[in-house]
Design a protein around this motif. Structure first.
Motif, PDB file in Angstrom:
ATOM      1  N   GLY A 288     101.677  57.762 -28.049  1.00 15.12           N
ATOM      2  CA  GLY A 288     102.496  57.256 -29.154  1.00 15.12           C
ATOM      3  C   GLY A 288     102.575  55.745 -29.154  1.00 15.12           C
ATOM      4  N   HIS A 289     102.672  55.157 -27.967  1.00 12.90           N
ATOM      5  CA  HIS A 289     102.724  53.693 -27.894  1.00 12.90           C
ATOM      6  C   HIS A 289     101.411  53.081 -28.351  1.00 12.90           C
ATOM      7  CE1 HIS A 289     103.055  49.779 -25.499  1.00 12.90           C
ATOM      8  NE2 HIS A 289     103.826  49.687 -26.551  1.00 12.90           N
ATOM      9  N   ARG A 290     100.294  53.676 -27.936  1.00 13.33           N
ATOM     10  CA  ARG A 290      98.991  53.188 -28.411  1.00 13.33           C
ATOM     11  C   ARG A 290      98.871  53.354 -29.927  1.00 13.33           C
ATOM     12  NH1 ARG A 290      94.609  52.437 -25.098  1.00 13.33           N
ATOM     13  NH2 ARG A 290      93.244  53.364 -26.660  1.00 13.33           N
ATOM     14  N   MET A 291      99.420  54.447 -30.452  1.00  9.68           N
ATOM     15  CA  MET A 291      99.389  54.692 -31.889  1.00  9.68           C
ATOM     16  C   MET A 291     100.165  53.602 -32.636  1.00  9.68           C
ATOM     17  SD  MET A 291     100.436  58.288 -33.706  1.00  9.68           S
ATOM     18  CE  MET A 291      99.782  59.196 -32.304  1.00  9.68           C
ATOM     19  N   LEU A 292     101.276  53.171 -32.052  1.00  8.80           N
ATOM     20  CA  LEU A 292     102.065  52.101 -32.661  1.00  8.80           C
ATOM     21  C   LEU A 292     101.231  50.830 -32.814  1.00  8.80           C
ATOM     22  CD1 LEU A 292     104.626  50.496 -33.459  1.00  8.80           C
ATOM     23  CD2 LEU A 292     105.207  50.395 -31.035  1.00  8.80           C
ATOM     24  N   LEU A 293     100.320  50.588 -31.888  1.00  8.62           N
ATOM     25  CA  LEU A 293      99.558  49.343 -31.867  1.00  8.62           C
ATOM     26  C   LEU A 293      98.264  49.415 -32.666  1.00  8.62           C
ATOM     27  CD1 LEU A 293     100.159  48.750 -28.099  1.00  8.62           C
ATOM     28  CD2 LEU A 293     101.239  47.507 -29.964  1.00  8.62           C
ATOM     29  N   ASN A 294      97.757  50.650 -32.877  1.00  8.10           N
ATOM     30  CA  ASN A 294      96.479  50.721 -33.592  1.00  8.10           C
ATOM     31  C   ASN A 294      96.402  51.877 -34.590  1.00  8.10           C
ATOM     32  OD1 ASN A 294      96.068  53.014 -32.027  1.00  8.10           O
ATOM     33  ND2 ASN A 294      94.779  51.963 -30.535  1.00  8.10           N
ATOM     34  N   GLY A 295      97.565  52.471 -34.931  1.00 12.95           N
ATOM     35  CA  GLY A 295      97.533  53.599 -35.854  1.00 12.95           C
ATOM     36  C   GLY A 295      98.679  53.546 -36.854  1.00 12.95           C
ATOM     37  N   ASP A 296      99.141  54.700 -37.265  1.00 15.94           N
ATOM     38  CA  ASP A 296     100.211  54.813 -38.266  1.00 15.94           C
ATOM     39  C   ASP A 296     101.569  54.700 -37.590  1.00 15.94           C
ATOM     40  OD1 ASP A 296     102.252  56.680 -39.806  1.00 15.94           O
ATOM     41  OD2 ASP A 296     100.751  56.000 -41.262  1.00 15.94           O
ATOM     42  N   ALA A 297     102.417  53.794 -38.069  1.00 17.17           N
ATOM     43  CA  ALA A 297     103.703  53.545 -37.426  1.00 17.17           C
ATOM     44  C   ALA A 297     104.626  54.756 -37.531  1.00 17.17           C
ATOM     45  CB  ALA A 297     104.367  52.319 -38.049  1.00 17.17           C
ATOM     46  N   PHE A 298     104.597  55.484 -38.637  1.00 14.07           N
ATOM     47  CA  PHE A 298     105.447  56.666 -38.788  1.00 14.07           C
ATOM     48  C   PHE A 298     105.039  57.749 -37.793  1.00 14.07           C
ATOM     49  CE2 PHE A 298     105.458  54.786 -43.119  1.00 14.07           C
ATOM     50  CZ  PHE A 298     106.807  54.497 -43.212  1.00 14.07           C
ATOM     51  N   ASP A 299     103.730  57.988 -37.671  1.00 14.93           N
ATOM     52  CA  ASP A 299     103.245  58.980 -36.706  1.00 14.93           C
ATOM     53  C   ASP A 299     103.612  58.564 -35.288  1.00 14.93           C
ATOM     54  OD1 ASP A 299     102.182  60.394 -38.799  1.00 14.93           O
ATOM     55  OD2 ASP A 299     100.120  59.695 -38.490  1.00 14.93           O
ATOM     56  N   ALA A 300     103.515  57.270 -35.017  1.00 16.55           N
ATOM     57  CA  ALA A 300     103.863  56.772 -33.683  1.00 16.55           C
ATOM     58  C   ALA A 300     105.331  57.057 -33.375  1.00 16.55           C
ATOM     59  CB  ALA A 300     103.582  55.283 -33.595  1.00 16.55           C
ATOM     60  N   ALA A 301     106.209  56.761 -34.325  1.00 18.79           N
ATOM     61  CA  ALA A 301     107.643  56.990 -34.112  1.00 18.79           C
ATOM     62  C   ALA A 301     107.922  58.463 -33.849  1.00 18.79           C
ATOM     63  CB  ALA A 301     108.435  56.501 -35.321  1.00 18.79           C
ATOM     64  N   ASP A 302     107.320  59.347 -34.631  1.00 15.23           N
ATOM     65  CA  ASP A 302     107.556  60.775 -34.461  1.00 15.23           C
ATOM     66  C   ASP A 302     107.021  61.276 -33.116  1.00 15.23           C
ATOM     67  OD1 ASP A 302     108.694  60.716 -36.958  1.00 15.23           O
ATOM     68  OD2 ASP A 302     106.950  61.569 -37.988  1.00 15.23           O
ATOM     69  N   THR A 303     105.844  60.795 -32.721  1.00 14.48           N
ATOM     70  CA  THR A 303     105.262  61.201 -31.430  1.00 14.48           C
ATOM     71  C   THR A 303     106.148  60.748 -30.273  1.00 14.48           C
ATOM     72  OG1 THR A 303     103.022  61.073 -32.335  1.00 14.48           O
ATOM     73  CG2 THR A 303     103.234  60.989 -29.945  1.00 14.48           C
ATOM     74  N   LEU A 304     106.666  59.550 -30.367  1.00 12.66           N
ATOM     75  CA  LEU A 304     107.502  59.002 -29.300  1.00 12.66           C
ATOM     76  C   LEU A 304     108.858  59.703 -29.231  1.00 12.66           C
ATOM     77  CD1 LEU A 304     106.483  55.290 -29.855  1.00 12.66           C
ATOM     78  CD2 LEU A 304     106.231  56.522 -27.691  1.00 12.66           C
ATOM     79  N   VAL A 305     109.421  60.052 -30.367  1.00 13.79           N
ATOM     80  CA  VAL A 305     110.690  60.791 -30.371  1.00 13.79           C
ATOM     81  C   VAL A 305     110.487  62.165 -29.730  1.00 13.79           C
ATOM     82  CG1 VAL A 305     112.353  61.967 -31.863  1.00 13.79           C
ATOM     83  CG2 VAL A 305     111.758  59.584 -32.300  1.00 13.79           C
ATOM     84  N   SER A 306     109.387  62.808 -30.070  1.00 17.18           N
ATOM     85  CA  SER A 306     109.092  64.118 -29.476  1.00 17.18           C
ATOM     86  C   SER A 306     108.934  63.992 -27.960  1.00 17.18           C
ATOM     87  CB  SER A 306     107.815  64.683 -30.091  1.00 17.18           C
ATOM     88  OG  SER A 306     107.395  65.844 -29.414  1.00 17.18           O
ATOM     89  N   ALA A 307     108.255  62.957 -27.515  1.00 19.86           N
ATOM     90  CA  ALA A 307     108.085  62.741 -26.075  1.00 19.86           C
ATOM     91  C   ALA A 307     109.434  62.501 -25.407  1.00 19.86           C
ATOM     92  CB  ALA A 307     107.147  61.563 -25.832  1.00 19.86           C
ATOM     93  N   ALA A 308     110.305  61.710 -26.051  1.00 23.80           N
ATOM     94  CA  ALA A 308     111.627  61.422 -25.486  1.00 23.80           C
ATOM     95  C   ALA A 308     112.450  62.708 -25.357  1.00 23.80           C
ATOM     96  CB  ALA A 308     112.355  60.405 -26.356  1.00 23.80           C
ATOM     97  N   ASP A 309     112.389  63.563 -26.355  1.00 23.66           N
ATOM     98  CA  ASP A 309     113.144  64.817 -26.308  1.00 23.66           C
ATOM     99  C   ASP A 309     112.698  65.676 -25.124  1.00 23.66           C
ATOM    100  OD1 ASP A 309     114.580  64.097 -28.520  1.00 23.66           O
ATOM    101  OD2 ASP A 309     113.403  65.306 -29.936  1.00 23.66           O
ATOM    102  N   ARG A 310     111.403  65.710 -24.847  1.00 19.25           N
ATOM    103  CA  ARG A 310     110.900  66.525 -23.742  1.00 19.25           C
ATOM    104  C   ARG A 310     111.142  65.886 -22.384  1.00 19.25           C
ATOM    105  NH1 ARG A 310     105.019  67.134 -25.015  1.00 19.25           N
ATOM    106  NH2 ARG A 310     105.353  65.517 -26.581  1.00 19.25           N
ATOM    107  N   LEU A 311     111.262  64.562 -22.365  1.00 20.73           N
ATOM    108  CA  LEU A 311     111.528  63.869 -21.096  1.00 20.73           C
ATOM    109  C   LEU A 311     113.002  63.906 -20.724  1.00 20.73           C
ATOM    110  CD1 LEU A 311     109.287  60.689 -21.512  1.00 20.73           C
ATOM    111  CD2 LEU A 311     109.103  62.348 -19.648  1.00 20.73           C
TER     112      LEU A 311
END
Length: 917
Positions: A450-473
């Motif tokens: 998700g962090h790599r996505m924030l830097l080279n991909g879609d910011a919305f997808d990055a935010a959603d991926t990172l939130v999902s990771a945070a929920d599981r962590l």
């Protein structure tokens, strides 16, 4: 004999000059001038390829060739016999003395110098009456002594003959070859090696070609060996490259015999040196056999295999180092690593200790893996993120549990990314497993993705991926959960999405306990401060934002300092933004976190724009742009380009501003980057206002105020309000100006921003004058008072002075108008704002000051290349240092510097440094 030749021989990359020299030698033979060359270079650099090319270069040549063969090196006359045999039918035509000498050679004799040399030259001369003669001896150092001596004597006597003698050897140190002109081969540079890799393997991934070009050390045969021995999965990037990479068997064989001739203790020291490149001599001796000493290195030094460089031992040929290592049996290699592990202790050299510990015993083991993972913390503190990535990777490879192994690979990928190695990070992330895996390990992998996505991909997808990771962590690791949430907040803010940001901040509530580390408290303060600011609760936001700044300064970590500069931006304190962003960039540089430098420069450019440090802002923006592209951060590059478009707008450089802004709008909208998009729109509106097109600026800013996430940003909507008020008043839309100003005033007061209060007062002045109120002057005076008290918003102070002076002129108060217009003109000229300076001059002329001078020379009159050079000169760099930094020649730097002096009308580097500051 003649040699067939293709019309277009293959390209030898990096050998243009050498190929020209060989071609010239053949040409000299054709023209009857004669020539000889001794091509020298380490094994694999292309001696044979160059001689083969000469052999194929012309079909109308008599070719005689006798390459050195190790098996015949001790057979006297063996090489001479192979030189004479192709021309044996001509021996009888020579003088009796010459014929007898050569017949003896053909019968197995070694020949008698110098008679044999004279006879061989006579034979070549006779053959050359029909066609020029090309004599080739590759690996001449392996010819027997008499043949080598004779051939060298002939080479020294080619003048005036239709004869070219081309020989090769590793060096020109052989006294028998003295006097033959040397043509040394250098290793290919990185660009040439990448081109050669592209020629040989066009289907290989670009980052793989770059890695192979780096690892081959400019040796073409080593590079071809890599490409031949590696599988398709390696070449396409599907699998990580092996370490060490396999060498071509011919290279190994070329070094084997020389190494076998050395004493055993010398070979042991060489293996230790190969296992630990650049090691200190004392450390190698300490790791060696108890009876070893420095004296045991002498045979290797005399053979040219190694040399002492201060207290370090170096291999002049880096490929030899790899050969030494690969030629040693596995048991000896592991033994060498075990001894080096003891020499390099974990406290002072953690990454070296970890490397040797792993290679001495690479089998999986939980206890050893856990110990190595703990070493990564020490490695990062002492040696930076690159070292930490290497230690974490080794810990992962030693970890038997698949979930723990994936977790460590993901952590290694994160550290590798910070160190500026995006391709290595991608390889490590691939080793960690597929996205969306369950458990904390899968969440950690998705956090890095998700962090790599924030830097080279879609910011919305990055935010959603990172939130999902945070929920599981969250049930497993609160510290990593906070870090994932902060990354998710970065993505939401980058997109300009206050709703996602609020959702992220809510997840952070209750996560941090009083006794948790400062980093966790910083994360929560940052989340709460930013989301409250998004919601317009500015006084409450300011409290959290200032807490975050205080914690970041205490922790002194680059990412936290960068986020603290965002807090300062929300507080409207340009001086604090500059302090924190520059400190973040410097701390990242010092710790080897290369990828974090351009992220800090994004916000440093803002601060330098507002404080009118425009040349420095341009230089930092261009540096950040280069680094962001080199480290695989295109979204960061987009953000920096937006900042650079803002700089071009204030400079009045329309074509540059529009080109940069259009590029930002295209890539920003594609990846949902609302912040850079809003900045680009701001830049275009500022440009339009400078050109007097208030209608276009008003329309643009009004559209921006209602833009959805991904196409605008709530904070930028607030910060552009003063410019919107100016444009709205010019368009008679005072009611809309009042609405925008009310929101801006709440922010300025709630954040306690002095510069914000100045712009509120200026906006009140514009509205008062539009309503024919005489209070406008008092508001302008109040604005200038605030500007003077904060002294960190020179751009806006100059614009306030310009607007006040313009209003006074139109109210027929020429004396006061002159003071403010003159002040504005001098400020605009000093910062290089050409269009604004011209408007100020026009107002001065209209005010009755026809002598308003033309624009003073400014650093912003320079091209970007010239500005980069000028900034480095101002920092005290020499021309040679500047050339190395910018990948130019010193002569090119000197040429640009002369142009800078002419354009700025200065005479010395001291004048230039003063002007750039």
């Amino acid at each position: 004999m003649t040699t067939p030749s293709p019309r277009h021989p293959p390209v030898l990359r990096g050998r243009t000059q050498e190929t020209g020299a060989v071609t010239a030698a053949v040409g000299a033979a054709r023209e009857g001038r004669g020539a000889a060359l001794l091509v020298t270079g380490a094994p694999g650099l292309g001696r044979t390829a160059l001689l083969d090319r000469a052999e194929r270069s012309d079909t109308d040549l008599v070719l005689v060739r006798a390459d050195g063969v190790r098996a015949e090196a001790d057979m006297p006359g063996a090489g001479l016999q192979r030189l004479v045999r192709p021309l044996a039918d001509r021996v009888g035509d020579l003088r009796d003395l010459h014929a007898r000498a050569l017949e003896e050679v053909l019968d197995g004799g070694e020949g008698r110098a110098p008679a044999t040399a004279a006879a061989l030259l006579a034979l070549f001369t006779a053959a050359a009456r029909e066609h020029p003669v090309l004599c080739v001896a590759d690996d001449a150092h392996l010819l027997d002594t008499s043949s080598r001596q004779t051939l060298a004597a002939v080479a020294r006597r080619t003048g005036g003959e239709h004869l070219a003698v081309l020989m090769s050897a590793p060096t020109a140190a052989d006294p028998l070859l003295t006097g033959v002109p040397e043509l040394p081969l250098r290793p290919l540079d990185r660009r040439e090696a990448e081109a050669a890799a592209s020629d040989a393997a066009p289907g290989a991934a670009s980052h793989v070609r770059a890695a192979l070009a780096r690892t081959c050390h400019g040796n073409p045969l080593a590079l071809r060996g890599f490409l031949r021995l590696l599988g398709r999965a390696h070449l396409t990037g599907g699998r990580p490259l092996p370490d060490p990479l396999p060498l071509d068997e011919r290279l190994l064989e070329a070094h084997r015999t020389a190494l076998e001739a050395l004493p055993e203790r010398t070979r042991d020291l060489l293996l230790l040196a190969a296992a630990e490149p650049g090691a200190g001599i004392d450390a190698l001796v300490a790791a060696a056999d108890g009876e070893a000493s420095v004296a045991d290195l002498a045979p290797a030094e005399e053979a040219g295999a190694v040399r002492a460089d201060g207290d370090r031992l170096r291999f002049p040929d880096p490929v030899l180092r790899t050969a030494v290592y690969l030629l040693a049996p596995v048991a000896r290699r592991r033994g060498a690593h075990a001894r080096l592990e003891e020499v390099f202790n974990a406290e002072h050299a953690p990454s070296r200790h970890a490397r040797h510990r792993h290679l001495a015993a690479p089998e999986s083991d939980t206890a050893r893996a856990d110990a190595m993972a703990r070493l990564a913390v020490r490695a990062r503190a002492l040696e930076g993120d690159g070292a930490a990535a290497a230690v974490l990777e080794r810990a992962a490879r030693l970890t038997p549990d698949p979930h723990d192994r994936a977790f460590r690979f993901a952590s290694a990928a994160d550290a590798a990314w910070r160190s500026g190695r995006p391709d290595r990070s991608a390889d490590l992330l691939a080793s960690a497993g597929p996205p969306g895996a369950t458990g904390p390990a899968g969440a950690r992998v998705d956090m890095v993705r998700g962090h790599r996505m924030l830097l080279n991909g879609d910011a919305f997808d990055a935010a959603d991926t990172l939130v999902s990771a945070a929920d599981r962590l969250a049930p497993h690791d609160r510290a990593l959960t906070v870090e994932a949430l902060v990354h998710a907040a970065d993505a939401a803010s980058f997109a300009g999405d206050p709703f996602r940001h609020h959702d992220v901040a809510q997840r952070g509530e209750g996560l941090v306990h009083e006794d948790d580390p400062d980093e966790m408290h910083f994360g929560i303060a940052f989340l709460q401060g930013c989301t409250l600011s998004f919601q317009g609760h500015y006084p409450e936001a300011a409290e959290h934002l200032r807490t975050a700044v205080r914690l970041a300064r205490r922790i002194d970590e680059p990412r936290l300092l960068k986020r603290a500069s965002v807090c300062a931006l929300r507080l409207g304190d340009a001086r604090l933004v500059r302090d924190l962003a520059s400190r973040s960039a410097e701390t990242a540089r010092r710790r080897g976190a290369v990828a974090l430098i351009p992220q800090a420069l994004q916000f440093l450019v803002y601060a330098e724009f507002w404080t009118a440090r425009l040349p420095s802002a341009v230089g930092n923006g261009m540096k950040g742009l280069r680094l962001s592209r080199e480290t695989g951060q295109p979204n960061c590059a987009t953000h920096l380009l937006a900042g650079l478009s803002l700089l071009a707008a204030i400079q009045g450089d329309e074509s540059t501003c529009r080109a940069r802004a259009e590029s930002v709008l295209e890539s920003g909208r594609r990846n949902g980057l609302g912040l850079p998009v809003a900045l680009a729109e701001w830049a275009l509106a500022l440009l339009e206002m400078s050109q007097g097109d208030a209608v276009a600026a008003f329309t643009r800013l009004k559209t921006l105020a209602h833009a959805e996430p991904g196409r605008g940003h709530p904070t930028m909507r607030v910060l552009t309000a003063p410019l919107f008020v100016e444009a709205a008043v010019r368009n008679g839309a005072e009611d809309q100006a009042e609405v925008a100003l009310a929101g801006y005033e709440r922010w300025a007061e709630g954040s306690d921003s002095t510069s914000g209060r100045a712009l509120v007062a200026r906006s009140r002045a514009l509205l008062a004058r539009a309503g024919d109120s005489r209070d406008y002057a008092a508001h302008f005076e109040e604005a200038l008072k605030f500007h003077r008290s904060c002294a960190d918003d020179e751009v806006e102070r100059a614009r306030t002075a310009f607007l006040f002076g313009t209003a006074l002129r139109r109210e027929r108060d020429p004396g006061r108008a002159y003071v403010h217009l003159r002040d504005a003109l001098e400020s605009f000229e000093r910062m290089g704002a050409r269009v604004w300076a011209e408007r100020a001059r026009a107002e001065l002329r209209a005010n009755g000051a026809p002598d308003a001078r033309t624009s003073a020379p400014s650093p912003l009159d320079l091209t970007e290349q010239q500005r980069s050079i000028a900034l480095l000169v101002a920092e005290g760099a020499t021309n040679r240092e500047i050339a190395a930094h910018l990948f130019l020649s010193p002569r090119t730097v000197e040429y640009h510097l002369r142009a800078v002096f002419r354009r700025l009308n200065i005479r010395s580097r001291v004048d230039l440094a003063r002007l750039m500051r």
